[in-house]
Design a protein around this motif. Structure first.
Motif, PDB file in Angstrom:
ATOM      1  N   SER A 172      19.208   6.985   1.662  1.00 41.62           N
ATOM      2  CA  SER A 172      17.856   7.290   1.206  1.00 41.62           C
ATOM      3  C   SER A 172      17.929   8.379   0.153  1.00 41.62           C
ATOM      4  O   SER A 172      19.005   8.898  -0.152  1.00 41.62           O
ATOM      5  CB  SER A 172      16.999   7.748   2.402  1.00 41.62           C
ATOM      6  N   ASP A 173      16.773   8.727  -0.369  1.00 42.09           N
ATOM      7  CA  ASP A 173      16.712   9.813  -1.336  1.00 42.09           C
ATOM      8  C   ASP A 173      16.928  11.150  -0.633  1.00 42.09           C
ATOM      9  O   ASP A 173      16.481  11.333   0.502  1.00 42.09           O
ATOM     10  CB  ASP A 173      15.354   9.823  -2.037  1.00 42.09           C
ATOM     11  N   PRO A 174      17.603  12.086  -1.284  1.00 38.81           N
ATOM     12  CA  PRO A 174      17.803  13.410  -0.681  1.00 38.81           C
ATOM     13  C   PRO A 174      16.460  14.047  -0.300  1.00 38.81           C
ATOM     14  O   PRO A 174      15.481  13.942  -1.026  1.00 38.81           O
ATOM     15  CB  PRO A 174      18.492  14.210  -1.785  1.00 38.81           C
ATOM     16  N   GLY A 175      16.425  14.662   0.862  1.00 35.75           N
ATOM     17  CA  GLY A 175      15.224  15.351   1.327  1.00 35.75           C
ATOM     18  C   GLY A 175      14.278  14.489   2.130  1.00 35.75           C
ATOM     19  O   GLY A 175      13.293  14.982   2.679  1.00 35.75           O
ATOM     20  N   ASP A 195      14.116  15.327  18.833  1.00 34.39           N
ATOM     21  CA  ASP A 195      14.259  16.707  18.365  1.00 34.39           C
ATOM     22  C   ASP A 195      15.411  16.885  17.378  1.00 34.39           C
ATOM     23  O   ASP A 195      15.658  17.988  16.896  1.00 34.39           O
ATOM     24  CB  ASP A 195      14.411  17.663  19.550  1.00 34.39           C
ATOM     25  N   LEU A 196      16.110  15.806  17.022  1.00 32.81           N
ATOM     26  CA  LEU A 196      17.213  15.879  16.065  1.00 32.81           C
ATOM     27  C   LEU A 196      16.827  15.408  14.668  1.00 32.81           C
ATOM     28  O   LEU A 196      17.686  15.165  13.828  1.00 32.81           O
ATOM     29  CB  LEU A 196      18.407  15.049  16.574  1.00 32.81           C
ATOM     30  N   GLN A 197      15.540  15.293  14.414  1.00 30.17           N
ATOM     31  CA  GLN A 197      15.059  14.853  13.102  1.00 30.17           C
ATOM     32  C   GLN A 197      15.471  15.875  12.036  1.00 30.17           C
ATOM     33  O   GLN A 197      15.313  17.074  12.221  1.00 30.17           O
ATOM     34  CB  GLN A 197      13.528  14.731  13.151  1.00 30.17           C
ATOM     35  N   GLU A 198      16.042  15.376  10.938  1.00 24.66           N
ATOM     36  CA  GLU A 198      16.445  16.249   9.836  1.00 24.66           C
ATOM     37  C   GLU A 198      16.345  15.505   8.524  1.00 24.66           C
ATOM     38  O   GLU A 198      16.296  14.286   8.484  1.00 24.66           O
ATOM     39  CB  GLU A 198      17.871  16.767  10.045  1.00 24.66           C
ATOM     40  N   ARG A 199      16.305  16.258   7.442  1.00 25.41           N
ATOM     41  CA  ARG A 199      16.226  15.648   6.119  1.00 25.41           C
ATOM     42  C   ARG A 199      17.556  14.977   5.776  1.00 25.41           C
ATOM     43  O   ARG A 199      18.615  15.463   6.132  1.00 25.41           O
ATOM     44  CB  ARG A 199      15.879  16.686   5.072  1.00 25.41           C
ATOM     45  N   TYR A 200      17.456  13.863   5.059  1.00 25.05           N
ATOM     46  CA  TYR A 200      18.640  13.117   4.657  1.00 25.05           C
ATOM     47  C   TYR A 200      19.381  13.842   3.544  1.00 25.05           C
ATOM     48  O   TYR A 200      18.774  14.390   2.629  1.00 25.05           O
ATOM     49  CB  TYR A 200      18.230  11.718   4.170  1.00 25.05           C
ATOM     50  N   ASP A 225       0.812  -1.209   0.000  1.00 27.46           N
ATOM     51  CA  ASP A 225       0.000   0.000   0.000  1.00 27.46           C
ATOM     52  C   ASP A 225       0.853   1.270   0.000  1.00 27.46           C
ATOM     53  O   ASP A 225       0.365   2.341   0.286  1.00 27.46           O
ATOM     54  CB  ASP A 225      -0.961   0.002   1.199  1.00 27.46           C
ATOM     55  N   MET A 226       2.125   1.152  -0.334  1.00 24.95           N
ATOM     56  CA  MET A 226       3.002   2.305  -0.373  1.00 24.95           C
ATOM     57  C   MET A 226       2.762   3.122  -1.638  1.00 24.95           C
ATOM     58  O   MET A 226       2.606   2.574  -2.712  1.00 24.95           O
ATOM     59  CB  MET A 226       4.451   1.837  -0.332  1.00 24.95           C
ATOM     60  N   ALA A 227       2.747   4.420  -1.488  1.00 24.42           N
ATOM     61  CA  ALA A 227       2.533   5.301  -2.629  1.00 24.42           C
ATOM     62  C   ALA A 227       3.786   5.329  -3.511  1.00 24.42           C
ATOM     63  O   ALA A 227       4.897   5.173  -3.026  1.00 24.42           O
ATOM     64  CB  ALA A 227       2.212   6.710  -2.137  1.00 24.42           C
ATOM     65  N   PRO A 228       3.623   5.523  -4.830  1.00 19.83           N
ATOM     66  CA  PRO A 228       4.778   5.497  -5.730  1.00 19.83           C
ATOM     67  C   PRO A 228       5.764   6.638  -5.486  1.00 19.83           C
ATOM     68  O   PRO A 228       6.917   6.526  -5.840  1.00 19.83           O
ATOM     69  CB  PRO A 228       4.151   5.590  -7.119  1.00 19.83           C
ATOM     70  N   GLU A 229       5.322   7.734  -4.872  1.00 20.87           N
ATOM     71  CA  GLU A 229       6.228   8.858  -4.661  1.00 20.87           C
ATOM     72  C   GLU A 229       7.018   8.752  -3.358  1.00 20.87           C
ATOM     73  O   GLU A 229       7.650   9.690  -2.933  1.00 20.87           O
ATOM     74  CB  GLU A 229       5.465  10.189  -4.709  1.00 20.87           C
ATOM     75  N   ALA A 230       7.000   7.599  -2.722  1.00 22.57           N
ATOM     76  CA  ALA A 230       7.755   7.396  -1.478  1.00 22.57           C
ATOM     77  C   ALA A 230       9.253   7.399  -1.764  1.00 22.57           C
ATOM     78  O   ALA A 230       9.694   6.917  -2.800  1.00 22.57           O
ATOM     79  CB  ALA A 230       7.354   6.075  -0.836  1.00 22.57           C
ATOM     80  N   PRO A 231      10.044   7.934  -0.833  1.00 17.15           N
ATOM     81  CA  PRO A 231      11.498   7.898  -1.030  1.00 17.15           C
ATOM     82  C   PRO A 231      12.013   6.473  -0.855  1.00 17.15           C
ATOM     83  O   PRO A 231      11.457   5.684  -0.105  1.00 17.15           O
ATOM     84  CB  PRO A 231      12.017   8.795   0.098  1.00 17.15           C
ATOM     85  N   SER A 232      13.072   6.149  -1.555  1.00 16.44           N
ATOM     86  CA  SER A 232      13.680   4.834  -1.361  1.00 16.44           C
ATOM     87  C   SER A 232      14.554   4.895  -0.110  1.00 16.44           C
ATOM     88  O   SER A 232      15.030   5.956   0.286  1.00 16.44           O
ATOM     89  CB  SER A 232      14.508   4.444  -2.580  1.00 16.44           C
TER      90      SER A 232
END
Length: 169
Positions: free
Chosen positions: A61-64, A87-92, A32-39
């Motif tokens: 993973s994919d950037p962002g 609180d250290l969550q950030e984009r890859y 059920d994963m959407a096609p626009e999901a990051p790898s």
């Protein structure tokens, strides 16, 4: 529930005299994963671990994408390995891996202290930020809530429940 914009990878963790598992796992992609999901891909420094040994995961993973690395022990206990604190969550961004961003020294999350069997390390990626509010207390992980999130259940169901509680539909 339908999940959008997420991807998950899983690594098997052969623990305490268990036979070695592949160190570079295949990517787990729910139907059920959407096609626009990051790898996302996760791998471990070795395939089998003895009691007390540290676990060294890495991921790409994919950037962002926002990435969460979760460990489900042989005993069904869940621990977040990355980010080190909610609180250290950030984009890859490329070129950065778990073991270069997280100091694992002194953290029981990164050591094998469990009964015999096979544990799991999951990587979950989304272009949307995770909402860790249920699993945090201040700037720290609420380990009691993580540990009791489906204890003794199927590791894939434990992760599915974690995803339902941290990502919007």
């Amino acid at each position: 529930m339908r999940f959008r914009k997420i991807a998950a990878a899983v690594g098997l963790l052969g623990a305490v005299n268990a036979s070695a598992q592949t160190a570079r796992p295949r990517v787990f992609t729910p139907g059920d994963m959407a096609p626009e999901a990051p790898s996302v891909d996760v791998w471990l420094d070795q395939g089998s671990y003895g009691y007390g040994q540290p676990i060294r995961p890495s991921f790409a993973s994919d950037p962002g994408a926002y990435v969460t690395i979760v460990r489900v022990t042989t005993d069904g206990e869940m621990r977040v390995m990355y980010p080190r604190r909610p609180d250290l969550q950030e984009r890859y961004s490329p070129g950065r891996t778990v073991d270069t961003r997280i100091s694992y020294a002194g953290s029981p999350t990164f050591n094998v202290y469990e009964s015999r069997g096979t544990g799991f390390v999951f990587a979950i990626a989304s272009y949307d930020a995770f909402d860790y509010s249920y699993f945090r207390i201040g700037s720290e992980w609420r380990t009691a809530r993580l540990a009791s999130s489906g204890r003794y259940g199927d590791p894939f169901e434990i992760i599915r429940m974690f995803i339902e509680q941290t990502l919007s539909e």
